[in-house]
Scaffold this active site. Structure first.
Site, short mmCIF file in Angstrom:
data_model
loop_
_atom_site.label_atom_id
_atom_site.label_comp_id
_atom_site.label_asym_id
_atom_site.label_seq_id
_atom_site.Cartn_x
_atom_site.Cartn_y
_atom_site.Cartn_z
N CYS A 178 64.15 -1.68 52.66
CA CYS A 178 62.80 -1.82 53.19
C CYS A 178 62.36 -0.48 53.74
CB CYS A 178 62.75 -2.85 54.33
SG CYS A 178 62.80 -4.53 53.76
N GLN A 179 61.14 -0.09 53.41
CA GLN A 179 60.58 1.14 53.95
C GLN A 179 60.36 0.99 55.45
OE1 GLN A 179 56.77 2.22 52.37
NE2 GLN A 179 57.29 4.39 52.44
#
Length: 147
Positions: free
Chosen positions: A56-57
């Site tokens: 996940c960014q």
């Protein structure tokens, strides 16, 4: 949002119906953000690196517990959209057995058009969250059957 008596497919259908009420993606994003605001805050003790969803960014902490044969998820994110997305995933998958979670096709994500409207990095993050939730389900299933 107790979902204990509904199947994963019934909850997915509810979400698809809810999203069909909105004409624009601005409204859909607002709804996702509202869902995130309703998410119970995660206890600070769980906000550790080991609970972060990899891929996940944004930062997403996800934890799971096993109660009465069902997996219970809790999560939080520092990004409002992501918090709404994980809120939807918890609504669909939490309070179900590991087998139900592992067999869930999560087709509602495509049906509401999410995969085509999210940026590639966020779409990858959504997949990473689903993957992590299924890993927890697999781990609890393995513990149950001593695999």
């Amino acid at each position: 949002m107790m979902a204990a008596n509904k199947s994963i497919q019934e909850i997915e259908a509810e979400i698809v119906d809810e999203f069909s009420l909105f004409d624009s993606w601005d409204d859909k994003y607002e709804y996702i953000i509202d869902l995130g605001k309703k998410l119970q805050p995660l206890d600070e003790a769980f906000k550790k690196d080991e609970n972060k969803v990899k891929g996940c960014q944004s930062t997403v902490w996800l934890v799971a517990d096993y109660q009465d044969g069902n997996v219970i998820y809790k999560a939080e994110s520092d990004a409002v959209i992501v918090k709404g997305l994980i809120s939807m995933l918890i609504r669909v998958l939490s309070n179900h057995t590991p087998d139900e979670i592992l067999n869930a096709d999560m087709d509602f994500i495509n049906k509401i058009g999410m995969t085509s409207h999210l940026a590639q990095t966020r779409s990858n993050g959504l997949r990473a969250m689903v993957k992590q939730m299924k890993h927890y389900a697999l781990a609890y299933k393995s513990l149950k059957f001593g695999v």
